[in-house]
Write an enzyme that holds these catalytic residues in place. Structure first.
Site, PDB file in Angstrom:
ATOM      1  NE  ARG A  56      -2.317  -0.931   3.610  1.00 17.17           N
ATOM      2  CZ  ARG A  56      -1.914  -0.041   4.449  1.00 17.17           C
ATOM      3  NH1 ARG A  56      -2.107   1.250   4.286  1.00 17.17           N
ATOM      4  NH2 ARG A  56      -1.297  -0.156   5.671  1.00 17.17           N
ATOM      5  CE  LYS A 198      -6.162  -4.490   4.168  1.00 17.72           C
ATOM      6  NZ  LYS A 198      -7.239  -4.895   5.346  1.00 17.72           N
ATOM      7  CG  HIS A 217      -8.059  -4.962  10.217  1.00 16.84           C
ATOM      8  ND1 HIS A 217      -6.799  -4.354  10.203  1.00 16.84           N
ATOM      9  CD2 HIS A 217      -8.172  -5.739   9.061  1.00 16.84           C
ATOM     10  CE1 HIS A 217      -5.958  -4.959   9.151  1.00 16.84           C
ATOM     11  NE2 HIS A 217      -6.806  -5.947   8.515  1.00 16.84           N
ATOM     12  CB  SER A 235       1.607  -8.065   9.873  1.00 17.33           C
ATOM     13  OG  SER A 235       2.526  -9.140   9.011  1.00 17.33           O
ATOM     14  CE  LYS A 239      -5.868 -10.351  11.399  1.00 19.67           C
ATOM     15  NZ  LYS A 239      -6.461 -10.721  10.009  1.00 19.67           N
ATOM     16  CB  THR A 240      -4.203 -16.054   8.834  1.00 17.78           C
ATOM     17  OG1 THR A 240      -4.270 -14.581   8.558  1.00 17.78           O
ATOM     18  CG2 THR A 240      -4.501 -16.964   7.942  1.00 17.78           C
ATOM     19  CG  ASP A 254      -8.074  -8.461   6.600  1.00 20.44           C
ATOM     20  OD1 ASP A 254      -7.395  -8.528   7.684  1.00 20.44           O
ATOM     21  OD2 ASP A 254      -8.138  -7.554   5.871  1.00 20.44           O
ATOM     22  NE  ARG A 319      -0.500  -8.962   1.728  1.00 18.24           N
ATOM     23  CZ  ARG A 319      -1.118  -8.672   2.586  1.00 18.24           C
ATOM     24  NH1 ARG A 319      -2.197  -9.350   3.057  1.00 18.24           N
ATOM     25  NH2 ARG A 319      -0.720  -7.565   3.635  1.00 18.24           N
TER      26      ARG A 319
END
Length: 528
Positions: A56, A198, A217, A235, A239-240, A254, A319
């Site tokens: 980003r 986003k 989020h 990150s 979390k994932t 997400d 990604r």
């Protein structure tokens, strides 16, 4: 300059002879290959390179300074204002550019799985692979829904159209501009597809609270008994990994909303980091990368087309985007009841936060606003020791409103639905990074399973004397000595120094938020 009527102009654009409307996955992949935008991997996924922009561009993101939103937006480095004149100038030039393109791709769909609050959107792309990305990440309409679909927000995305900062009012050739009055997002000068995902999340973070819906989020899953859990984390916190549980169904990875009806996924897909990806570590992600999914900046073997997920020569921010339908263990549709358990994940490289602690409502609001984790030595140039990182509400780049608004909504819902909140440290124990060790994943899983099962509601706890957190003294499958951080350090004085250092960082960070109440600061933050 001619007068601008945004919606009429967009309607004319999408009726042009060069428009490729609502193409199927196969049709889009045919166009991608024909236009040399990407190649196929050994499993049939599309592999692309995004050029010099592999992430980003936060310094190039703007919100149009319009009367209806001026007093609501939390202006600053995240939400930079841009004038109506600059927006209209860029908009007019972008549409002229797209009218001249050989092909333009349009996807219509939704943001939000809850039909009562979902946002009908359209994504207009110069690149076919960006349109495939939109198809994977947003919610696809049924044939019946498509007939009556009227977009309430549009993303216009032309990577090869670049701004001229001297006359367009931007910082660089790249721009991501949201106009809430015109209900349009303009994206140009960057090929990084995450900007479209986003930008719509930022839009939803403005629109949903206006409907008294908390936007978040986080990832979410649901157990066999219908119990819902939320996982917040930046990150590197896991979390994932931790939300992907074979005994629980995934609601989403997400972005979510929390309404009076419960939790719903904002998206229809996942946008996963895939650096060092393997089937052993992340089987759901690994197996989802197949026909229809998109890989960004992943190096392939030139002969076999097998991805080398360990190769970060293009970027560490590799990604994979794929539809939720590529995962077996999901909730359909992506809606569920009110959360029973909320998990805040942090990877504390100072090694001083408890591996799990129970939070009061005030502590939950404090740590939600703080959004703490650590950057590690060696991950960025100039970082030689662990550095505290605070990302407001675990998503500061995407919050148009004052952070206290989201925290207050969270606190209200914790009270109303009696959700249990836990802070889980997946970082270091027995010393800081370089001295101690990373918390074992099996211990973290055991702690989270105990929390989800309700086993920690009435468990005996001890209070951390520095952070004021209630630490369970016993959890099945976890050695007792691991639960209290100080007990794991050989050098107790060194622990005290590091713990107080981090506590001061928390206290300094919270000063950035003048609208946070004294009650939250005094009852939610470190004691010292």
């Amino acid at each position: 300059m001619r007068s601008v009527n945004v919606q009429i102009d967009l309607h004319e654009l999408t009726k042009g002879n060069n428009i490729r409307y609502q193409l199927s996955t196969s049709q889009l992949i045919e166009r991608i290959l024909h236009k040399n935008e990407g190649i196929l991997t050994d499993t049939g996924a599309v592999s692309v390179s995004t050029g010099k922009y592999t992430g980003r561009s936060p310094k190039d993101k703007y919100i149009v300074d319009e009367e209806s939103v001026r007093e609501k937006i939390n202006w600053g480095n995240v939400n930079q204002p841009i004038s109506k004149e600059s927006f209209r100038t860029l908009y007019t030039k972008m549409l002229e550019y797209l009218h001249g393109c050989e092909e333009v791709f349009v996807f219509k769909g939704f943001a939000g799985a809850d039909t009562k609050s979902r946002l009908p959107i359209q994504v207009i792309n110069e690149f076919a692979w960006h349109n495939l990305f939109a198809q994977q990440l947003f919610i696809r309409p049924t044939e019946e829904e498509l007939v009556n679909h009227e977009a309430q927000f549009s993303v216009v995305y032309a990577p090869n159209f670049k701004a001229n900062p001297e006359i367009d009012g931007t910082n660089s050739e790249t721009f991501i501009i949201i106009s809430f009055e015109e209900r349009v997002v303009l994206i140009g000068g960057t090929e990084y597809a995450g900007e479209s995902k986003k930008s719509i999340f930022s839009v939803m973070n403005y629109l949903l609270p206006e409907q008294d819906i908390l936007s978040m989020h986080c990832s979410a899953n649901v157990g066999e008994e219908g119990d819902v859990a939320l996982f917040f984390g930046l990150s590197g916190t896991g979390k994932t990994t931790l939300s992907a549980d074979p005994h629980r169904k995934l609601i989403g990875d997400d972005e979510h909303g929390w309404s009076d009806h419960g939790v719903f996924n904002i998206e229809g897909g996942c946008y996963a980091k895939c650096v060092n990806l393997s089937r052993e570590k992340e089987p759901q992600i690994f197996d989802a990368i197949r026909f229809g999914s998109v890989l960004e900046n992943v190096v392939l073997d030139p002969d076999t087309r097998i991805p080398d997920y360990n190769n970060v020569s293009l970027t560490e921010n590799t990604r994979a985007s794929y539809s939720l339908q590529a995962i077996d263990n999901i909730v359909v549709p992506s809606v569920a009841g009110h959360p029973n358990t909320i998990i805040f994940l942090t990877a504390d490289a100072f090694g001083v936060l408890p591996p799990i602690s129970k939070l009061t409502k005030e502590q939950a609001m404090y740590h939600f606003i703080s959004g703490y984790t650590s950057k590690l030595a060696g991950t960025e140039r100039g970082i030689t020791s662990p550095q505290a990182t605070f990302s407001t509400c675990f998503g500061s780049p995407f919050l148009p409103l004052d952070p206290s608004r989201y925290a207050e909504m969270l606190g209200e819902r914790i009270d109303k639905y009696e959700a249990q909140v836990f802070l889980v440290n997946t970082g270091w124990t027995g010393g800081e990074y370089g001295i101690g060790n990373r918390m074992k994943l099996e211990y973290t899983r055991a702690m989270i399973h105990a929390a989800l099962a309700g086993e920690l509601k009435n468990v005996e706890t001890v209070k951390d004397p520095i952070f004021g957190l209630e630490i369970p003294t016993r959890i099945a499958g976890v050695p007792d000595e691991v639960l209290v951080p100080k007990n794991t350090w050989t050098d107790k004085e060194a622990y005290e120094v590091k713990a107080n250092e981090l506590a001061r960082k928390f206290k300094e960070n919270i000063k950035r938020f003048p609208n946070v109440t004294v009650e939250i600061i005094e009852q939610g933050g470190p004691i010292l």
